[in-house]
Enzyme design. Structure first.
Site, PDB file in Angstrom:
ATOM      1  N   THR A 175     -10.516  12.167   0.301  1.00  0.00           N
ATOM      2  CA  THR A 175      -9.066  11.954   0.249  1.00  0.00           C
ATOM      3  C   THR A 175      -8.520  12.942  -0.759  1.00  0.00           C
ATOM      4  OG1 THR A 175      -9.092  10.437  -1.604  1.00  0.00           O
ATOM      5  CG2 THR A 175      -9.336   9.479   0.570  1.00  0.00           C
ATOM      6  N   GLU A 201      -9.585   5.562   2.982  1.00  0.00           N
ATOM      7  CA  GLU A 201     -10.491   4.554   2.404  1.00  0.00           C
ATOM      8  C   GLU A 201     -10.662   3.342   3.319  1.00  0.00           C
ATOM      9  OE1 GLU A 201      -8.206   6.187   0.713  1.00  0.00           O
ATOM     10  OE2 GLU A 201      -8.728   6.434  -1.400  1.00  0.00           O
ATOM     11  N   LYS A 210      12.348   3.600 -10.605  1.00  0.00           N
ATOM     12  CA  LYS A 210      12.646   2.436 -11.447  1.00  0.00           C
ATOM     13  C   LYS A 210      14.004   2.636 -12.097  1.00  0.00           C
ATOM     14  CE  LYS A 210       7.813   2.053 -12.061  1.00  0.00           C
ATOM     15  NZ  LYS A 210       7.271   3.414 -12.075  1.00  0.00           N
ATOM     16  N   TRP A 220      13.415  -1.885  -8.842  1.00  0.00           N
ATOM     17  CA  TRP A 220      12.777  -0.858  -8.044  1.00  0.00           C
ATOM     18  C   TRP A 220      13.644  -0.453  -6.857  1.00  0.00           C
ATOM     19  CZ3 TRP A 220       6.895  -2.447  -7.377  1.00  0.00           C
ATOM     20  CH2 TRP A 220       6.290  -2.381  -8.633  1.00  0.00           C
TER      21      TRP A 220
HETATM   22  P1  AMP Z   1      -4.540   9.054   3.681  1.00  0.00           P
HETATM   23  O1  AMP Z   1      -5.706   8.435   3.066  1.00  0.00           O
HETATM   24  O2  AMP Z   1      -4.411  10.505   3.401  1.00  0.00           O
HETATM   25  O3  AMP Z   1      -4.456   8.763   5.134  1.00  0.00           O
HETATM   26  O4  AMP Z   1      -3.257   8.421   3.019  1.00  0.00           O
HETATM   27  C1  AMP Z   1      -3.049   7.035   2.965  1.00  0.00           C
HETATM   28  C2  AMP Z   1      -1.675   6.747   2.440  1.00  0.00           C
HETATM   29  O5  AMP Z   1      -0.691   7.205   3.382  1.00  0.00           O
HETATM   30  C3  AMP Z   1      -1.371   5.281   2.293  1.00  0.00           C
HETATM   31  O6  AMP Z   1      -1.898   4.759   1.086  1.00  0.00           O
HETATM   32  C4  AMP Z   1       0.143   5.278   2.317  1.00  0.00           C
HETATM   33  O7  AMP Z   1       0.690   5.647   1.071  1.00  0.00           O
HETATM   34  C5  AMP Z   1       0.454   6.369   3.306  1.00  0.00           C
HETATM   35  N1  AMP Z   1       0.711   5.782   4.629  1.00  0.00           N
HETATM   36  C6  AMP Z   1      -0.133   5.698   5.672  1.00  0.00           C
HETATM   37  N2  AMP Z   1       0.482   5.121   6.725  1.00  0.00           N
HETATM   38  C7  AMP Z   1       1.739   4.830   6.330  1.00  0.00           C
HETATM   39  C8  AMP Z   1       2.869   4.215   6.953  1.00  0.00           C
HETATM   40  N3  AMP Z   1       2.855   3.815   8.211  1.00  0.00           N
HETATM   41  N4  AMP Z   1       3.991   4.068   6.205  1.00  0.00           N
HETATM   42  C9  AMP Z   1       4.048   4.476   4.936  1.00  0.00           C
HETATM   43  N5  AMP Z   1       3.022   5.078   4.297  1.00  0.00           N
HETATM   44  C10 AMP Z   1       1.890   5.241   4.984  1.00  0.00           C
END
Ligand code: AMP
Length: 547
Positions: A185, A331, A441, A446
C-alpha cells in the site's frame, strides 16, 4: 469434537482446476499494447500457466519466493497470478504508477527474484536496474521479436520461456495459510507496507465477492475489469470470475482510455464493470460528448474513492446502469462493504433511496466493523455519529510484511484501524466521511471533505473538485475548495457557494474557492490530498488575518 468433513485446503489451485474442468471454453479477452485484441479460453490460459510453472522451476524459483510483476490487465498477467501462487511462490504485483524510488524500495523489500514486466516499462526498469539488489533478471511479457533493448544483463521473453515447457505440472499440496500474493500500500507517510495474502483468505474473499448482494458475479456475466491487477488483486476478479466461469475482458494499458472502454463494452457485450470514480467520470464525459452508450452494461461497481452522487445518477438515469458503491482497502483484499438494496432500505420512502445508495455500503459477511471514539469506545449505529472505522475478519491483513517501522494500525484487541472516519446507520449502511487525516476540524466540529466534494461535483460545470483544510486563526481549520471547471465554463466562486448553500450546513461552506487546471491523482486513482496540501495548504483565507 471434530466434525467429520473432508479437510481439503482452500487453495487458489482449486479455482484453477475447477475453471479448467468446468469452463474450459470461457473466453479471456485482452487488449495488448493498447490496441490489438487477444482472445483465449480458460483452458488455453491454464495450459500456459502449467508451462509457466515448469519454467519457474527451471529459473530456480522455490516455494515462498517472490515474483514481481509490472504489468497491466491481460492474459499473461492472469497466467502469472496462477503459476506463481499455485506453485507455492508469491505473486508480488507492483504498481507501475508509483514513483520510481518507491518501486525500487518495494521490489527490494519484497526480495523479488525475477520481474515479469510489460515491455512498456523497459525504460523504467533500465533506469532502476543499477540500484536494484534482489532481482536476477527481467522477463518481458512479449515474444522474442519484441523484446525491448535495455542494459539489463539477464533478459528473457515470456513466450520463449514457456514455449518448450511441458504442459503438465504437478501442483504442490500447499497449506492453505501459505502466502499466495503480495501487494504494497502506498501510505502517505513512511515507506509502503506489504500486505501478504494467503490462499485461504483469497478463496474466502472471492466467494464473498461473488455473493448476490456483493458483486453478484454469475456465469452469464462478461466482466470488464478496469481495476488494475497491480492493485489489491483487481478486487478479486482474477479469482472470482474463474470461480463462476464469468467471461473476462482485460483492458491492458487502455484502462484510462474511455473510447477504448466504450468499444470493449460494445464489442464484447460487457454486463458488469468495476473501477474507480476517475475512470467513470472520464467515460461519462466521453459518452455524453460522443452520444454513444455503454453497450449492454447492466451494472457498475464504483470504489477506491468516494463515488460522486452526480456520477451515480448519470449512469443510472441516462444509461439505465445499476451503480453500486463499494469500499475497501489493500489491507482487506480489498472488499469491505458493498451497497446493494436491502429490504429495510427499500421500505423507506423513495425520496430517501438516493441518500442510502450513495453510502459506501453494508458489511459483507466475513468483515466485522465498528466505529469508535478517541477513547476506543464503540459509537452507535445511528447514521449521524462518526468515528474511527475499525475492521477485522479472515481476509483482513493481520500484520504487515516485515515492517520497517512500528505499525499503529493493528490494535492489541485484534482490530485493524482503517484510518477512515465513518458513520453507520441503523440499517448497517456505512458512510465514509473522510480519511482521518483529511477531515477538517473547524471550531471543534468535523467537516467532511468528501461531503463537500460530492455536493460540488453535482454542479454541471464542475469537472472535478477537492477540499482540503487550511489553518485558520479562529476556527483552527477551514475548508478550501479546489475546482477544475468543465471546458468552456466560467463558473464563479459566488455561483458555486450559492449551489452548496442548500446542501450543506452553513458552517461547512468553504472559506475560499480556487479554480485550478488539474487535480493530481495518486498511483491508485485517488485525489492526491498530500500534494494538494503541499501546494495550497497555506493559501491565505479571506478575512482570516483579522479574525
Ligand atoms: P487502497 O488500499 O489504496 O485501496 O486505499 C484504501 C482507501 O481508499 C480506504 O481506506 C479509503 O480511504 C479509500 N476508499 C476506498 N474506497 C472508498 C470509497 N468507496 N469511498 C471513499 N473512500 C474510499
Amino acid at each position: 469434537m471434530h466434525g467429520l468433513m473432508m479437510g481439503d485446503q482452500l487453495l487458489v489451485t482449486n479455482i484453477m482446476r475447477f475453471a479448467d474442468r468446468n469452463f474450459p471454453d470461457t473466453e479471456i479477452v485482452s487488449v495488448i499494447g493498447g490496441h490489438s485484441v487477444h482472445r483465449c479460453t480458460y483452458a488455453d490460459a491454464f495450459k500456459r500457466t502449467r508451462r509457466l510453472a515448469n519454467a519457474l522451476r527451471t529459473l530456480g524459483l522455490q516455494e515462498g519466493d517472490r515474483i514481481g510483476t509490472l504489468a497491466w490487465n491481460d492474459f499473461r498477467h492472469f497466467e502469472i497470478y496462477y503459476a506463481a501462487s499455485c506453485s507455492g511462490a508469491v505473486c508480488h504485483t507492483v504498481n507501475p504508477r508509483l514513483f520510481p524510488e518507491q518501486i525500487a524500495y518495494i521490489v527490494d523489500h519484497a526480495q523479488d527474484q525475477w520481474i515479469f514486466a510489460d515491455p512498456m516499462f523497459a525504460d523504467l526498469l533500465d533506469s532502476l536496474w543499477p540500484t536494484l539488489q534482489s532481482p536476477q533478471g527481467v522477463i518481458f511479457l512479449t515474444d522474442a521479436d519484441h523484446v525491448p533493448d535495455t542494459g539489463i544483463p539477464r533478459v528473457l521473453d515470456y513466450e520463449s520461456l514457456i514455449a518448450e515447457q511441458d504442459e503438465q505440472f504437478d501442483w504442490p499440496d500447499l497449506d492453505e495459510r501459505s502466502a499466495s500474493a503480495l501487494c504494497y500500500t502506498s501510505g502517505t507517510t513512511g515507506h509502503p507496507k506489504g500486505v501478504l495474502y494467503d490462499h485461504r483468505s483469497t478463496i474466502i474473499h472471492a466467494y464473498a465477492a461473488c455473493m448476490p448482494d456483493v458483486m453478484g458475479l454469475a456465469n452469464r456475466d462478461t466482466v470488464l475489469a478496469v481495476v488494475p491487477m497491480f492493485h489489491a488483486n483487481a478486487w478479486s476478479l482474477p479469482y472470482a470470475c474463474p470461480m463462476v466461469g464469468a467471461r473476462m475482458v482485460l483492458p491492458g494499458p487502455a484502462m484510462g482510455d474511455p473510447a477504448m472502454l466504450a468499444d470493449l463494452m460494445d464489442s464484447e457485450s460487457v454486463t458488469a464493470t468495476m473501477g474507480v470514480p476517475t475512470v467513470w467520470l472520464s467515460l461519462l464525459a466521453y459518452l455524453r460528448e460522443s452520444g454513444r452508450r455503454p453497450g449492454d452494461l447492466e451494472r457498475m461497481v464504483v470504489g477506491g474513492a468516494a463515488c460522486p452522487r452526480s456520477l451515480m445518477e448519470a449512469f443510472q438515469d441516462e444509461y439505465g446502469v445499476r451503480v453500486h458503491h463499494s469500499w475497501g482497502m489493500t489491507e482487506m483484499s480489498p472488499l469491505g462493504v458493498f451497497n446493494s438494496p436491502t429490504r429495510g432500505a427499500l421500505s423507506l420512502p423513495p425520496e430517501q433511496h438516493p441518500d442510502i445508495r450513495i453510502k459506501q455500503g453494508r458489511g459483507v459477511f466475513g468483515v466485522e466493523m465498528r466505529i469508535v471514539d478517541e477513547n476506543s469506545d464503540e459509537l452507535p449505529w445511528d447514521g449521524v455519529t462518526s468515528g474511527a472505522l475499525q475492521v477485522r475478519g479472515p481476509w483482513v491483513c493481520g500484520e504487515y510484511f516485515q515492517p520497517d517501522e512500528p505499525d499503529p494500525a493493528h490494535l492489541e484487541d485484534g482490530w485493524f484501524d482503517t484510518g477512515d472516519v465513518a458513520t453507520i446507520d441503523r440499517l448497517g449502511f456505512m458512510q465514509i466521511t473522510d480519511r482521518a487525516k483529511d477531515v477538517i476540524k473547524s471550531g471543534g466540529e468535523w467537516i467532511s471533505s468528501i461531503g463537500l466534494e460530492n455536493a460540488t461535483m453535482g454542479h454541471p460545470e464542475v469537472a472535478e473538485a477537492a477540499v482540503i483544510a487550511v489553518p485558520h486563526p479562529k476556527w483552527s481549520e477551514r475548508p478550501l475548495l479546489l475546482i477544475v471547471r468543465r471546458e468552456g465554463s466560467e463558473l464563479s466562486r459566488e455561483t458555486i457557494l450559492q449551489w452548496l448553500e442548500p446542501m450543506v450546513a452553513r458552517w461547512w461552506l468553504p472559506e475560499e474557492v480556487l479554480f485550478i487546471d488539474e487535480i493530481p491523482h495518486t498511483a491508485t486513482g485517488k485525489i492526491a490530498k498530500t500534494e494538494l496540501r503541499q501546494r495550497y495548504g497555506r493559501h491565505p483565507l479571506p478575512g482570516a488575518s483579522t479574525e
